[in-house]
Design a protein around this motif. Sequence first.
Motif: not given
Length: 783
Positions: A43-66
């Motif tokens: 139920s917790q939404e993702v905080d889009v403000n805290s998403l990493k902008a640097d491509p090398a530091k991003r969390l893989a998409i598949l690691k987010y909840h569907p």
Amino acid sequence: MSIDKFFARIPKFQSANSSSQNSPLFRENVNHPENPPNNDEQSQEVDVNSLKADPAKRLAILKYHPNHRDTVRRAYIQKGPCQPRNHNFPQTEMSGALRRFNFKWFNDYPDWLEYSVSSDAAFCLPCYLFKDEDVHQRGGDVFSSRGFRSWNKKDRFGIHVGGPNSDHYKAKKKCEDLMRQSQSIQVALDKQSSQAKMEYRIRLIASIKVVRFLLGQGMAFRGHDEGISSSNRGNFLELLRYHTEICDEDVATVLRKAPKNNQLTSPAVQKEIIRACAIETAKVIIKDLNGDYFSVLVDESRDVSCKEQMALVLRYVDRRGFVMERFIGILHVRDTSASSLKESIASLLAQHSLSMSYIRGQCYDGASNMQGQFNGLKALIQRENRSAHSVHCFSHQLQLTLVGISKKCDEVAGVVNLVSAVLNVVGASFKRRDELRDAQILKVQKALEVGDLQTGRGQNQELGLARPSDTRWGSHFKSFVNFILLFDSIIDVLDIVGTDAESSDERWKARGFLDACLKFEFVFMLHFMKNILSITNELNAALQRKEQDIVNAMLLVGVAKKRLQMTRDTGWDSLIDDVLAFCIKHDIEIPRFDSFYVFRGKSRRKVAEYTVLHHYRVEVFYKVIDWQLQELNSRFNEVTSDLLHGMVCLSPSQSFANFDIEKIMRLAILYPDDFTSEDIRFSSLNGIGDLSKKLVETKKHLVYSHVYRLIRFSLLLPVATASVERAFSAMKFIKTDLRNKMENGFLNDCLITFKERDVFVCISDDDIMTTFQNMKTRRGQLD
């Protein structure tokens, strides 16, 4: 027939967890997290403000909840590829030659090519967002996760793109389909007529207008609880009803007939509209920056809920040649260490496709994590960018100057503490304030009767008790001035408290303060510090200007030093005349100046070897001013002397009287990455700020590009963190005791739109509506 023919038997010693991982069912669901989150986590939404902008530091998409992946994808697509065009790309030796990333490649592949500053590698945004686990693209997972670094093989970009059926084109098509809501399943299942679309548009515009008004005024939307689950609609619905009443009849009819489950008035949608407003405001600021050089101003403060908030302000010269200081966001830091601050600044800049290599100035306060010589934030940024010269906040240095004097001189510390204590006693209750007000009115009436005061508009206004603050030394000047003007009234209130107070402790304090205030030493120090602070107060007020440049600031510091020296040379007679007149007026005993001085707190038999006149003139008057000048000379000498001397030479005042070509050339050497030739030419104008504006107006900044660049660097160096402090003032206005549940993302969005109102009001409703509509799949549709 045995069941073992169809299913493999699990050994008894094998754990259930390990068997599930080795089963075919688990291998078919590798896209799902190993530990599925519970219902609360889902139920917790993702905080889009805290998403990493640097491509090398991003969390893989598949690691987010569907359930959250599409939200993350939309946020990244809205931000666009991370393309720091102004970054100083490092060189790497490849095949016997030095190679590096070319920023012109962004123009060749503007919709997908990304660059990671941290890893010096290129990435592909669509492939990162939609690359499946078992998809083998051209080049494998180089452009989606590992990063491409072979700068001598530009043709690999074209190979990665491939033909119409390539994996890259498929991922790009998925990005377009995700943002094209008209083709979504939800829209297909919920066909809307043109009338329904028109009504949805009217309701959305009405919500946007109400949100814009509340953001511009810094008002609460729902009340004391600004959390996600808040059900109190508060100001929002009240203003929406008022908006309905003043609208055209057709629009009002549509708003009145809104369905009962209208989500456009819900707290969640309100925050999404606010987020869209903040995104558009930041876009305009970054567009105005135009990929040019800038300076950073950083400071920290606690909000009403005792959370440490770190604000970042950009200082830059816009296309017209004007100096601008814009707040772009709150830094989300794990701690206040220098390394964490540097990482947070780099992350926030990367969100706007800005690079730390284009920083040409830093301005902080005197905290060790900021100004540390070896491991401070200033030093960490300068190791990465040698042209990022740091300037200690001038206003803060001025405060430290007065703090240093108060620690050295007992008399200064005594008058500061006594004034603060007396004001606390006099203003401790409304009754005492009323007594002070009545006493002040009576004194004014008597003075008017005898002709000591003149009547007129704006004269003889009621004075308040401005309590001094240790962190805002400009407030001490106001406190001393008001104390002198209200001296009779304050003495009367202390006399009343010393006689009629219920507590013996209060009576004892009031009598002690009354006795101390009626001493010659206190009166002398009160007038002396008022005169000293009147000089530094003008400097402090000048340093708080929004467009103050470092050249004028140094000139103002020089003027303050000259005035202090003039006060030391010729100011004693006028000071002692004012003190004696004040003592005679208020029946205060005046000591004999030719007698020996007796130290306070010591036996009268232990007198000093010098007279009272020598004590006040030499040991106090001269010594305090000398300490003041010494502190000013030492603290305002942190910027490189060549840097300041070169900037002063650029000032066109008095027909370039300070022009020196050698100093200007040394100034250019301090920016080794920005000047490749020595073509320095000038045009006669007035004021360094006006020179920048006039060069742009006459288009001579294109001819004298090197001169204009030096002028911009001079204007970029920040003088004071006044803009950051204004952001904190706005934060305290927004996040109040009744709105203390605001999360950081919501506070950041409200603060950007409120602080930069002049930018926000110029943004059209259509731009906000488009951004809001693209944030997620909406049931309502626009034409």
